[in-house]
Motif scaffolding. Structure first.
Motif, PDB file in Angstrom:
ATOM      1  N   MET A 192     -21.386 -31.433  91.348  1.00 37.68           N
ATOM      2  CA  MET A 192     -21.491 -32.150  90.087  1.00 37.68           C
ATOM      3  C   MET A 192     -21.209 -31.184  88.938  1.00 37.68           C
ATOM      4  O   MET A 192     -21.946 -30.219  88.742  1.00 37.68           O
ATOM      5  CB  MET A 192     -22.904 -32.708  89.979  1.00 37.68           C
ATOM      6  N   MET A 193     -20.140 -31.435  88.209  1.00 35.42           N
ATOM      7  CA  MET A 193     -19.734 -30.565  87.106  1.00 35.42           C
ATOM      8  C   MET A 193     -19.837 -31.328  85.793  1.00 35.42           C
ATOM      9  O   MET A 193     -19.839 -32.556  85.774  1.00 35.42           O
ATOM     10  CB  MET A 193     -18.273 -30.135  87.289  1.00 35.42           C
ATOM     11  N   ALA A 194     -19.855 -30.580  84.692  1.00 37.75           N
ATOM     12  CA  ALA A 194     -19.810 -31.232  83.378  1.00 37.75           C
ATOM     13  C   ALA A 194     -18.936 -30.418  82.438  1.00 37.75           C
ATOM     14  O   ALA A 194     -18.962 -29.181  82.475  1.00 37.75           O
ATOM     15  CB  ALA A 194     -21.223 -31.361  82.804  1.00 37.75           C
ATOM     16  N   LEU A 195     -18.152 -31.117  81.634  1.00 38.67           N
ATOM     17  CA  LEU A 195     -17.467 -30.447  80.528  1.00 38.67           C
ATOM     18  C   LEU A 195     -18.557 -30.061  79.538  1.00 38.67           C
ATOM     19  O   LEU A 195     -19.439 -30.876  79.251  1.00 38.67           O
ATOM     20  CB  LEU A 195     -16.470 -31.387  79.854  1.00 38.67           C
ATOM     21  N   ARG A 196     -18.498 -28.863  79.021  1.00 41.04           N
ATOM     22  CA  ARG A 196     -19.622 -28.416  78.194  1.00 41.04           C
ATOM     23  C   ARG A 196     -19.774 -29.276  76.933  1.00 41.04           C
ATOM     24  O   ARG A 196     -18.813 -29.472  76.200  1.00 41.04           O
ATOM     25  CB  ARG A 196     -19.460 -26.945  77.822  1.00 41.04           C
ATOM     26  N   PRO A 197     -20.990 -29.800  76.713  1.00 42.04           N
ATOM     27  CA  PRO A 197     -21.236 -30.574  75.492  1.00 42.04           C
ATOM     28  C   PRO A 197     -21.659 -29.679  74.333  1.00 42.04           C
ATOM     29  O   PRO A 197     -21.690 -30.118  73.183  1.00 42.04           O
ATOM     30  CB  PRO A 197     -22.389 -31.506  75.888  1.00 42.04           C
ATOM     31  N   GLU A 198     -21.988 -28.433  74.638  1.00 42.96           N
ATOM     32  CA  GLU A 198     -22.450 -27.481  73.616  1.00 42.96           C
ATOM     33  C   GLU A 198     -22.326 -26.082  74.199  1.00 42.96           C
ATOM     34  O   GLU A 198     -22.059 -25.927  75.398  1.00 42.96           O
ATOM     35  CB  GLU A 198     -23.892 -27.801  73.209  1.00 42.96           C
ATOM     36  N   GLY A 199     -22.504 -25.068  73.372  1.00 42.28           N
ATOM     37  CA  GLY A 199     -22.197 -23.713  73.814  1.00 42.28           C
ATOM     38  C   GLY A 199     -23.361 -22.902  74.356  1.00 42.28           C
ATOM     39  O   GLY A 199     -23.175 -22.024  75.209  1.00 42.28           O
ATOM     40  N   THR A 200     -24.559 -23.199  73.884  1.00 42.52           N
ATOM     41  CA  THR A 200     -25.683 -22.308  74.179  1.00 42.52           C
ATOM     42  C   THR A 200     -25.996 -22.195  75.677  1.00 42.52           C
ATOM     43  O   THR A 200     -26.194 -21.092  76.188  1.00 42.52           O
ATOM     44  CB  THR A 200     -26.941 -22.765  73.412  1.00 42.52           C
ATOM     45  N   ALA A 201     -26.045 -23.344  76.378  1.00 46.20           N
ATOM     46  CA  ALA A 201     -26.469 -23.320  77.783  1.00 46.20           C
ATOM     47  C   ALA A 201     -25.568 -22.417  78.625  1.00 46.20           C
ATOM     48  O   ALA A 201     -26.054 -21.619  79.442  1.00 46.20           O
ATOM     49  CB  ALA A 201     -26.489 -24.742  78.350  1.00 46.20           C
ATOM     50  N   GLY A 202     -24.248 -22.521  78.422  1.00 46.25           N
ATOM     51  CA  GLY A 202     -23.321 -21.684  79.188  1.00 46.25           C
ATOM     52  C   GLY A 202     -23.499 -20.201  78.858  1.00 46.25           C
ATOM     53  O   GLY A 202     -23.396 -19.342  79.743  1.00 46.25           O
ATOM     54  N   VAL A 203     -23.761 -19.915  77.590  1.00 47.41           N
ATOM     55  CA  VAL A 203     -23.950 -18.520  77.182  1.00 47.41           C
ATOM     56  C   VAL A 203     -25.223 -17.958  77.828  1.00 47.41           C
ATOM     57  O   VAL A 203     -25.239 -16.831  78.329  1.00 47.41           O
ATOM     58  CB  VAL A 203     -23.998 -18.383  75.642  1.00 47.41           C
ATOM     59  N   VAL A 204     -26.279 -18.777  77.860  1.00 50.02           N
ATOM     60  CA  VAL A 204     -27.527 -18.321  78.477  1.00 50.02           C
ATOM     61  C   VAL A 204     -27.315 -18.126  79.987  1.00 50.02           C
ATOM     62  O   VAL A 204     -27.771 -17.142  80.570  1.00 50.02           O
ATOM     63  CB  VAL A 204     -28.680 -19.322  78.206  1.00 50.02           C
ATOM     64  N   ARG A 205     -26.580 -19.049  80.611  1.00 48.89           N
ATOM     65  CA  ARG A 205     -26.263 -18.911  82.036  1.00 48.89           C
ATOM     66  C   ARG A 205     -25.529 -17.586  82.278  1.00 48.89           C
ATOM     67  O   ARG A 205     -25.859 -16.821  83.191  1.00 48.89           O
ATOM     68  CB  ARG A 205     -25.425 -20.115  82.484  1.00 48.89           C
ATOM     69  N   ALA A 206     -24.551 -17.270  81.423  1.00 47.82           N
ATOM     70  CA  ALA A 206     -23.786 -16.026  81.567  1.00 47.82           C
ATOM     71  C   ALA A 206     -24.664 -14.801  81.303  1.00 47.82           C
ATOM     72  O   ALA A 206     -24.528 -13.768  81.967  1.00 47.82           O
ATOM     73  CB  ALA A 206     -22.601 -16.023  80.598  1.00 47.82           C
ATOM     74  N   TYR A 207     -25.562 -14.939  80.355  1.00 40.68           N
ATOM     75  CA  TYR A 207     -26.478 -13.848  80.000  1.00 40.68           C
ATOM     76  C   TYR A 207     -27.323 -13.453  81.212  1.00 40.68           C
ATOM     77  O   TYR A 207     -27.488 -12.271  81.524  1.00 40.68           O
ATOM     78  CB  TYR A 207     -27.366 -14.311  78.842  1.00 40.68           C
ATOM     79  N   ASP A 249     -26.064 -29.291  86.014  1.00 41.97           N
ATOM     80  CA  ASP A 249     -27.473 -28.884  85.914  1.00 41.97           C
ATOM     81  C   ASP A 249     -27.719 -27.905  84.778  1.00 41.97           C
ATOM     82  O   ASP A 249     -28.792 -27.899  84.174  1.00 41.97           O
ATOM     83  CB  ASP A 249     -27.926 -28.176  87.208  1.00 41.97           C
ATOM     84  N   VAL A 250     -26.736 -27.051  84.520  1.00 44.21           N
ATOM     85  CA  VAL A 250     -26.900 -26.040  83.468  1.00 44.21           C
ATOM     86  C   VAL A 250     -27.265 -26.733  82.149  1.00 44.21           C
ATOM     87  O   VAL A 250     -28.100 -26.257  81.389  1.00 44.21           O
ATOM     88  CB  VAL A 250     -25.619 -25.191  83.313  1.00 44.21           C
ATOM     89  N   PHE A 251     -26.640 -27.900  81.923  1.00 50.57           N
ATOM     90  CA  PHE A 251     -26.903 -28.610  80.669  1.00 50.57           C
ATOM     91  C   PHE A 251     -28.133 -29.506  80.768  1.00 50.57           C
ATOM     92  O   PHE A 251     -28.915 -29.589  79.832  1.00 50.57           O
ATOM     93  CB  PHE A 251     -25.681 -29.431  80.257  1.00 50.57           C
ATOM     94  N   SER A 252     -28.305 -30.183  81.922  1.00 52.40           N
ATOM     95  CA  SER A 252     -29.449 -31.100  81.987  1.00 52.40           C
ATOM     96  C   SER A 252     -30.768 -30.323  82.016  1.00 52.40           C
ATOM     97  O   SER A 252     -31.757 -30.774  81.452  1.00 52.40           O
ATOM     98  CB  SER A 252     -29.332 -32.054  83.171  1.00 52.40           C
ATOM     99  N   ARG A 253     -30.761 -29.145  82.622  1.00 54.27           N
ATOM    100  CA  ARG A 253     -31.990 -28.350  82.659  1.00 54.27           C
ATOM    101  C   ARG A 253     -32.363 -27.825  81.279  1.00 54.27           C
ATOM    102  O   ARG A 253     -33.536 -27.635  80.970  1.00 54.27           O
ATOM    103  CB  ARG A 253     -31.846 -27.156  83.607  1.00 54.27           C
ATOM    104  N   THR A 254     -31.362 -27.524  80.463  1.00 52.15           N
ATOM    105  CA  THR A 254     -31.649 -26.894  79.174  1.00 52.15           C
ATOM    106  C   THR A 254     -31.778 -27.914  78.045  1.00 52.15           C
ATOM    107  O   THR A 254     -32.728 -27.876  77.280  1.00 52.15           O
ATOM    108  CB  THR A 254     -30.570 -25.860  78.824  1.00 52.15           C
TER     109      THR A 254
END
Ligand code: ATP
Ligand code: MG
Length: 427
Positions: free
Chosen positions: A76-91, A49-54
């Motif tokens: 439901m997990m995903a290997l990160r396709p890009e960096g920004t979404a995970g960084v925003v989630r962590a932020y 969801d972190v990636f599909s939402r963003t």
């Protein structure tokens, strides 16, 4: 016996090449430090969801490229396709939006990303990005600084034939107006559009501007320009960014048809491209990014402006091919006889502790073979220890370039190898 191969679209980065990767990473860290960005390391997988939402359900990344899997807890997990979404989630999760004086909050990351794509030169399924994100400032000066950082990064790495392309996607209000104009323009061409773009016309018409289909591209050529639909404040933001780029002597071109592959961008977007022959004709994008105000809210965080970019490391590597970054071996120790080998091991440790690189033989080679190894490793100095030297408490040291050779006390080598080396290099 079955043998195994690496998965399609992945690479083994071997010694001989990994030095170049280390050079790129070390260089990037240095430039980021100059701009006061600090490193963040987030997980390689996240809730999908972190990636599909963003990125958006209709983005190429989410609709067809993402590696998704259910873990044993049925998540439901995903290997990160890009960096920004995970960084925003962590932020958001770590409440990094903290005090006003700590803004903007600037971070960088580097690491592997995963997209199920058709592998080709500069396009893999596991690839690497080095990227930056800055949160908390709406200032066009930060857009300009981010573009300057991207350019400095590539320049510092020796990338040539660069072109900086910028555009503005405006604010949500500009987008609504443009969206309508674009649909009005494209609808009469509906039957001519590619199958993908027929769907895009319903779900996300802006994406048609980015179509890789030839005929779509023909149609898009005469489409309305987003720059004609910017609200006064969005237009002012973009004008300011351009003014600052000029003040910084950063050449750029505006391409009003440029959009980005992920849905979250607004206002300034940019790409740094190169037409280096390594890319086989035409311009290839090495680094891309832009502003993404509103992305944090998309993941349940507070209203937070953001701007960043990601550089594709494999694409950069195509530009750097053939660059020598291997460091010369400082010293090879040739040991003649079993007793000498013990002495050589001890000596190697002493010299290494003084910060020099040392290698020696571990294959029971004859002296001649050991000298061959020293040559193959391009050793600057070769130390020889045999029975005679053991008895005298000395070693022979030879400068391989000049041929100069000295007999030196082992204690001198142990105590101050830098001084010994100087003696050998002096003529
Ligand atoms: P493209 O249009 O080439 O597919 P993109 O818009 O999907 O690019 P971004 O998501 O903006 O790319 O990623 C930023 C950079 O990462 C790209 O400019 C490129 O250098 C690199 N990149 C993206 N996908 C890959 C891949 N599959 N393999 C290698 N590098 C990639
Ligand atoms: Mg892509």
């Amino acid at each position: 016996m079955t043998t195994y191969q690496r998965p399609k679209g992945t690479a083994d980065i071997l010694p001989g090449t990994s030095e170049l990767w280390q050079y790129v990473e070390a260089n990037a860290r240095k430039v980021f430090d100059e701009y006061r960005y600090r490193e963040i390391r987030t997980p390689i997988f996240e809730s999908s969801d972190v990636f599909s939402r963003t990125s958006g359900e209709t983005s190429d990344v989410v609709s067809k490229e993402m590696y998704v899997f259910k873990d044993k807890g049925d998540r439901m997990m995903a290997l990160r396709p890009e960096g920004t979404a995970g960084v925003v989630r962590a932020y958001i999760e770590n409440k990094l939006y903290g005090p006003e004086f700590a803004k903007p909050y600037k971070v960088y990351y580097m690491g592997p990303m995963f997209r199920y794509e058709r592998p080709q030169s500069g396009r893999q399924r596991q690839f690497h990005q080095i990227g930056v994100e800055a949160f908390g400032s709406n200032s066009p000066a930060l857009d300009a600084e981010t573009i300057a950082l991207g350019r400095d990064l590539l320049n510092s790495l020796g990338a040539k034939s660069l072109k900086i392309v910028i555009n503005s996607l405006g604010d949500p209000e500009s987008r609504v107006a443009f969206h309508k104009a674009l649909v009005d323009y494209l609808t009469p061409f509906k039957d001519e559009l590619s199958d993908d773009s027929k769907i895009r016309l319903e779900k996300n018409p802006l994406r048609i501007l980015d179509s890789k289909d030839r005929h779509d591209q023909e149609i898009v050529k005469n489409a309305p320009s987003i720059l004609d639909y910017l609200t006064p404040s969005a237009a002012e933001h973009f004008a300011k960014v351009k003014e600052l780029l000029e003040a910084l002597d950063i050449p750029y071109v505006v391409d009003s048809t440029m959009v980005r592959g992920l849905d979250y961008y607004n206002h300034t977007i940019f790409e740094v491209m190169s037409d280096d022959p390594a890319f086989g004709g035409g311009f290839t994008t090495i680094l891309a990014g832009g502003r993404y105000n509103g992305l944090a809210e998309e993941l349940g965080g507070p209203q937070t402006p953001g701007v960043g970019f990601a550089m594709g490391v494999e694409r950069l590597m195509l530009l750097l091919e053939g660059k020598e970054v291997q460091q010369q071996l400082s010293t090879y120790i040739v040991a003649i006889g079993a007793d000498a080998q013990v002495a050589a091991l001890k000596l190697a440790a002493k010299i290494r502790h003084q910060g020099f690189t040392v290698d020696m033989d571990f294959m029971d080679r004859k002296p001649k073979g050991q000298f061959k190894s020293a040559n193959r490793e391009n050793a600057e100095l070769v130390i020889t220890i045999g029975d005679q030297e053991l008895e005298n408490g000395t070693v022979q040291i030879k400068n391989m370039a000049s041929g100069k050779q000295l007999e030196i006390k082992q204690t001198d080598v142990n105590d101050d190898y830098a001084a010994v080396r100087k003696q050998l290099l002096a003529d």
